[in-house]
Design an enzyme around this catalytic site. Structure first.
Site, PDB file in Angstrom:
ATOM      1  N   HIS A 187       0.845  -1.187   0.000  1.00  0.00           N
ATOM      2  CA  HIS A 187       0.000   0.000   0.000  1.00  0.00           C
ATOM      3  C   HIS A 187       0.881   1.237   0.000  1.00  0.00           C
ATOM      4  O   HIS A 187       1.840   1.329   0.751  1.00  0.00           O
ATOM      5  CB  HIS A 187      -0.922   0.026   1.223  1.00  0.00           C
ATOM      6  N   GLU A 221     -11.437  -6.551   4.363  1.00  0.00           N
ATOM      7  CA  GLU A 221     -11.530  -5.102   4.433  1.00  0.00           C
ATOM      8  C   GLU A 221     -10.343  -4.471   3.724  1.00  0.00           C
ATOM      9  O   GLU A 221      -9.199  -4.772   4.063  1.00  0.00           O
ATOM     10  CB  GLU A 221     -11.565  -4.635   5.894  1.00  0.00           C
ATOM     11  N   PRO A 222     -10.559  -3.599   2.737  1.00  0.00           N
ATOM     12  CA  PRO A 222      -9.453  -2.997   1.996  1.00  0.00           C
ATOM     13  C   PRO A 222      -8.441  -2.312   2.917  1.00  0.00           C
ATOM     14  O   PRO A 222      -8.809  -1.503   3.769  1.00  0.00           O
ATOM     15  CB  PRO A 222     -10.144  -1.985   1.076  1.00  0.00           C
ATOM     16  N   ASP A 223      -7.163  -2.659   2.737  1.00  0.00           N
ATOM     17  CA  ASP A 223      -6.042  -2.031   3.455  1.00  0.00           C
ATOM     18  C   ASP A 223      -6.109  -2.223   4.968  1.00  0.00           C
ATOM     19  O   ASP A 223      -5.541  -1.432   5.717  1.00  0.00           O
ATOM     20  CB  ASP A 223      -5.959  -0.526   3.131  1.00  0.00           C
ATOM     21  N   GLN A 224      -6.774  -3.271   5.435  1.00  0.00           N
ATOM     22  CA  GLN A 224      -6.923  -3.490   6.872  1.00  0.00           C
ATOM     23  C   GLN A 224      -6.311  -4.804   7.348  1.00  0.00           C
ATOM     24  O   GLN A 224      -6.456  -5.174   8.508  1.00  0.00           O
ATOM     25  CB  GLN A 224      -8.406  -3.459   7.252  1.00  0.00           C
TER      26      GLN A 224
END
Length: 279
Positions: A187, A221-224
């Site tokens: 990310h 969950e995106p980017d989690q």
């Protein structure tokens, strides 16, 4: 032959003595040992590198360990052979280039089987390294249809890991589910700050003094997902948003390579949404 013993279980008194005692009783030489206890959850993690002369000795040792440890213990024994991976990319070349060069010079404990993309841009670069490149366009297709094709292509390689080397599409929970703790993403920001798109534009607008990158496992969950590696570099007000992005790309490729190496070398334990890393 060097082997790795990987243990994750509820903590109790005497675990280190019990485990190393079994290895000693079998005449096995420990080369390196690391352990950690998470006090809040009373969880024990251990990574032990040792010499195992005969492969047929692995199964009896594993059975003995499992019988002696708590019933819920996760115990793995591996010779840490090269793992097979597939890379997913879109248009940006920096992370792909870094991994391809390292792979070409045998600096990663892995076999890169193929590169898959929703654009043709990086096909030429991939083929220069003698690797298959699969172009699976997403335009004019539903996410479900595109992901079904992508999953089928991945299944044909049966990779141990899938690396999102700047694959700029959000994956559905249905896609992620079969690859729990097997999908690694980079990310372009220092999570949890500036999630989502255009992080460097957001960072520039905020006048940040450091930018960074985060490599993590992908979950629903995106980017989690659980974080594997992070790094930051200092910047100042003289940098434009474009310059921030270029500096960020340099950080991204190194953080992704570092995270991948940690996972390939079995240095990462995952518990819930956290990682324990023996560096």
């Amino acid at each position: 032959m060097p082997h790795l013993l990987l243990i994750q279980c509820p903590d109790e008194r005497g675990l280190i003595y019990k485990i190393t005692g079994m290895l000693y009783a079998r005449g096995l030489n420990i080369l390196r040992n690391s352990e950690f206890v998470e006090r809040e959850g009373s969880l024990f993690f251990m990574r032990t590198e040792f010499e195992l002369a005969h492969a047929h000795d692995a199964a009896p040792l594993l059975a003995e360990l499992r019988a002696a440890l708590p019933a819920t213990a996760d115990v793995r024994l591996t010779d840490n052979r090269k793992k097979n991976i597939v890379l997913l990319v879109t248009k940006e070349h920096h992370c792909l280039s870094e991994l391809l060069v390292r792979h070409a010079f045998n600096e990663l404990n892995t076999n890169i089987l193929a590169v898959i993309s929703n654009h043709e841009v990086l096909g030429g670069l991939t083929r220069q390294f003698g690797l298959p490149f699969h172009y699976l366009p997403h335009e004019g297709r539903s996410q479900a249809a595109h992901e079904a094709e992508l999953l089928a292509q991945l299944a044909s390689y049966a990779p141990d890991l899938v690396v999102l080397a700047k694959y700029m599409r959000i994956l559905s929970p249905a896609f992620v589910a079969p690859y729990a703790n097997q999908l690694i993403n980079i990310h372009h920001s220092f999570l949890p700050a500036f999630v989502g798109a255009s992080p460097y534009a957001h960072a520039y607008a905020r006048g940040v003094k450091k930018i960074g990158a985060t490599a993590h496992f992908v979950n629903e969950e995106p980017d989690q997902g659980p974080i594997i590696a992070q790094s930051v570099i200092p910047i100042d007000h003289t940098r434009s948003a474009r310059e921030l992005a270029q500096a960020g790309r340099d950080v991204e490729k190194l953080v992704l390579a570092r995270a991948l190496q940690l996972v390939l070398d079995e240095q990462v334990f995952v518990h819930r949404n956290k990682t324990v890393i023996f560096a």
